[in-house]
Design a protein around this motif. Structure first.
Motif, PDB file in Angstrom:
ATOM      1  N   VAL A  67     -48.855 -89.026  41.041  1.00 30.95           N
ATOM      2  CA  VAL A  67     -48.769 -88.600  42.443  1.00 30.95           C
ATOM      3  C   VAL A  67     -47.312 -88.547  42.881  1.00 30.95           C
ATOM      4  CG1 VAL A  67     -49.383 -89.176  44.818  1.00 30.95           C
ATOM      5  CG2 VAL A  67     -51.083 -89.427  42.997  1.00 30.95           C
ATOM      6  N   VAL A  68     -46.565 -89.582  42.554  1.00 28.16           N
ATOM      7  CA  VAL A  68     -45.142 -89.618  42.914  1.00 28.16           C
ATOM      8  C   VAL A  68     -44.396 -88.512  42.177  1.00 28.16           C
ATOM      9  CG1 VAL A  68     -43.027 -91.004  42.896  1.00 28.16           C
ATOM     10  CG2 VAL A  68     -45.216 -92.081  43.437  1.00 28.16           C
ATOM     11  N   ARG A  69     -44.717 -88.322  40.916  1.00 25.64           N
ATOM     12  CA  ARG A  69     -44.079 -87.252  40.148  1.00 25.64           C
ATOM     13  C   ARG A  69     -44.352 -85.896  40.792  1.00 25.64           C
ATOM     14  NH1 ARG A  69     -44.541 -89.195  35.473  1.00 25.64           N
ATOM     15  NH2 ARG A  69     -46.768 -88.840  35.203  1.00 25.64           N
ATOM     16  N   GLY A  70     -45.576 -85.694  41.279  1.00 27.21           N
ATOM     17  CA  GLY A  70     -45.908 -84.456  41.983  1.00 27.21           C
ATOM     18  C   GLY A  70     -45.114 -84.290  43.268  1.00 27.21           C
ATOM     19  N   MET A  71     -44.882 -85.398  43.967  1.00 30.32           N
ATOM     20  CA  MET A  71     -44.065 -85.325  45.190  1.00 30.32           C
ATOM     21  C   MET A  71     -42.616 -84.973  44.870  1.00 30.32           C
ATOM     22  SD  MET A  71     -45.447 -88.183  47.861  1.00 30.32           S
ATOM     23  CE  MET A  71     -45.962 -89.491  46.780  1.00 30.32           C
ATOM     24  N   TYR A  72     -42.110 -85.501  43.753  1.00 33.86           N
ATOM     25  CA  TYR A  72     -40.756 -85.135  43.331  1.00 33.86           C
ATOM     26  C   TYR A  72     -40.682 -83.635  43.030  1.00 33.86           C
ATOM     27  CZ  TYR A  72     -38.339 -89.636  42.870  1.00 33.86           C
ATOM     28  OH  TYR A  72     -37.700 -90.816  43.124  1.00 33.86           O
ATOM     29  N   ARG A  73     -41.679 -83.116  42.311  1.00 35.13           N
ATOM     30  CA  ARG A  73     -41.690 -81.678  42.010  1.00 35.13           C
ATOM     31  C   ARG A  73     -41.724 -80.858  43.297  1.00 35.13           C
ATOM     32  NH1 ARG A  73     -44.951 -83.196  37.539  1.00 35.13           N
ATOM     33  NH2 ARG A  73     -46.838 -82.916  38.759  1.00 35.13           N
ATOM     34  N   GLN A  74     -42.572 -81.276  44.242  1.00 35.82           N
ATOM     35  CA  GLN A  74     -42.662 -80.573  45.517  1.00 35.82           C
ATOM     36  C   GLN A  74     -41.318 -80.629  46.248  1.00 35.82           C
ATOM     37  OE1 GLN A  74     -45.648 -82.223  48.110  1.00 35.82           O
ATOM     38  NE2 GLN A  74     -45.333 -80.671  49.676  1.00 35.82           N
ATOM     39  N   ALA A  75     -40.670 -81.782  46.213  1.00 38.77           N
ATOM     40  CA  ALA A  75     -39.377 -81.932  46.889  1.00 38.77           C
ATOM     41  C   ALA A  75     -38.330 -81.020  46.263  1.00 38.77           C
ATOM     42  CB  ALA A  75     -38.916 -83.385  46.828  1.00 38.77           C
ATOM     43  N   TYR A  76     -38.269 -80.985  44.948  1.00 37.73           N
ATOM     44  CA  TYR A  76     -37.277 -80.137  44.299  1.00 37.73           C
ATOM     45  C   TYR A  76     -37.530 -78.664  44.586  1.00 37.73           C
ATOM     46  CZ  TYR A  76     -35.427 -84.227  41.934  1.00 37.73           C
ATOM     47  OH  TYR A  76     -34.863 -85.444  41.673  1.00 37.73           O
ATOM     48  N   ARG A  77     -38.792 -78.266  44.690  1.00 38.59           N
ATOM     49  CA  ARG A  77     -39.094 -76.876  45.076  1.00 38.59           C
ATOM     50  C   ARG A  77     -38.615 -76.602  46.499  1.00 38.59           C
ATOM     51  NH1 ARG A  77     -43.914 -77.764  42.244  1.00 38.59           N
ATOM     52  NH2 ARG A  77     -45.016 -78.235  44.171  1.00 38.59           N
ATOM     53  N   LEU A  78     -38.880 -77.532  47.422  1.00 39.94           N
ATOM     54  CA  LEU A  78     -38.440 -77.348  48.805  1.00 39.94           C
ATOM     55  C   LEU A  78     -36.923 -77.255  48.917  1.00 39.94           C
ATOM     56  CD1 LEU A  78     -40.634 -79.804  50.923  1.00 39.94           C
ATOM     57  CD2 LEU A  78     -40.471 -77.324  51.218  1.00 39.94           C
ATOM     58  N   LEU A  79     -36.226 -78.007  48.077  1.00 39.26           N
ATOM     59  CA  LEU A  79     -34.771 -78.057  48.168  1.00 39.26           C
ATOM     60  C   LEU A  79     -34.063 -76.889  47.490  1.00 39.26           C
ATOM     61  CD1 LEU A  79     -34.226 -81.883  47.676  1.00 39.26           C
ATOM     62  CD2 LEU A  79     -34.099 -80.573  49.811  1.00 39.26           C
ATOM     63  N   GLU A  80     -34.798 -76.088  46.729  1.00 40.36           N
ATOM     64  CA  GLU A  80     -34.186 -74.909  46.112  1.00 40.36           C
ATOM     65  C   GLU A  80     -33.591 -74.029  47.206  1.00 40.36           C
ATOM     66  OE1 GLU A  80     -36.851 -72.685  43.635  1.00 40.36           O
ATOM     67  OE2 GLU A  80     -37.579 -74.512  42.664  1.00 40.36           O
ATOM     68  N   LEU A  81     -32.377 -73.574  46.986  1.00 38.57           N
ATOM     69  CA  LEU A  81     -31.712 -72.751  48.002  1.00 38.57           C
ATOM     70  C   LEU A  81     -32.521 -71.511  48.346  1.00 38.57           C
ATOM     71  CD1 LEU A  81     -27.969 -73.025  46.946  1.00 38.57           C
ATOM     72  CD2 LEU A  81     -29.120 -74.132  48.870  1.00 38.57           C
ATOM     73  N   ALA A  82     -33.190 -70.933  47.380  1.00 38.57           N
ATOM     74  CA  ALA A  82     -33.979 -69.729  47.625  1.00 38.57           C
ATOM     75  C   ALA A  82     -35.178 -70.000  48.534  1.00 38.57           C
ATOM     76  CB  ALA A  82     -34.449 -69.131  46.307  1.00 38.57           C
ATOM     77  N   LYS A  83     -35.614 -71.243  48.615  1.00 41.87           N
ATOM     78  CA  LYS A  83     -36.778 -71.605  49.446  1.00 41.87           C
ATOM     79  C   LYS A  83     -36.382 -71.971  50.879  1.00 41.87           C
ATOM     80  CE  LYS A  83     -39.673 -71.605  45.946  1.00 41.87           C
ATOM     81  NZ  LYS A  83     -40.696 -70.649  45.772  1.00 41.87           N
ATOM     82  N   ARG A  84     -35.120 -72.259  51.095  1.00 40.24           N
ATOM     83  CA  ARG A  84     -34.671 -72.706  52.413  1.00 40.24           C
ATOM     84  C   ARG A  84     -34.567 -71.522  53.378  1.00 40.24           C
ATOM     85  NH1 ARG A  84     -29.898 -77.113  51.183  1.00 40.24           N
ATOM     86  NH2 ARG A  84     -31.000 -78.197  49.507  1.00 40.24           N
ATOM     87  N   PRO A  85     -34.855 -71.772  54.641  1.00 42.70           N
ATOM     88  CA  PRO A  85     -34.703 -70.694  55.620  1.00 42.70           C
ATOM     89  C   PRO A  85     -33.237 -70.293  55.786  1.00 42.70           C
ATOM     90  CG  PRO A  85     -35.376 -72.750  56.690  1.00 42.70           C
ATOM     91  CD  PRO A  85     -35.342 -73.010  55.232  1.00 42.70           C
TER      92      PRO A  85
END
Length: 121
Positions: A67-85
């Motif tokens: 579960v924590v590993r999944g949250m880390y993956r989700q966080a890294y996806r959110l932090l990708e510059l291409a994903k940021r507004p």
């Protein structure tokens, strides 16, 4: 003697201020789209990203917990510059990106607190 609300450095790393991050995520999660200005959303997004990055630098047990590993993956996806507004993104998109970052930050903060950090409201 120090408290969790004091900003400290330990071995070159910044310690997590549980109370401050809790207050910050509470503030974001109480925001309403119709009552929020874009510049406020953008400013709070930068703060929320910094808090998320601080928590990701901690050992929260991702090696042993799917579960924590999944949250880390989700966080890294959110932090990708291409994903940021960007400035071209709608206020709607920027607002919900901020909420996503704050929500995930809050979940990781609970884990951090459960691993020996201070109480999280």
């Amino acid at each position: 003697m120090s408290t969790v609300t004091e900003r400290q450095a330990h071995d070159g790393l910044e310690l997590i201020d549980v109370e401050m991050i809790g207050d910050s995520t509470d503030c974001v999660l109480r925001m309403h789209l119709g009552a929020s200005k874009r510049n406020d959303i953008d400013a709070k997004t930068l703060i929320a990203i910094r808090h998320l990055e601080l928590l990701l630098a901690e050992d929260l047990g991702a090696d042993d917990d799917d579960v924590v590993r999944g949250m880390y993956r989700q966080a890294y996806r959110l932090l990708e510059l291409a994903k940021r507004p960007t400035s071209e993104s709608t206020t709607f998109a920027a607002f919900f990106y901020l909420r996503d970052v704050a929500t995930l930050t809050r979940r990781l903060l609970w884990i951090y607190a459960g691993n020996g950090g201070a109480d999280v409201r």
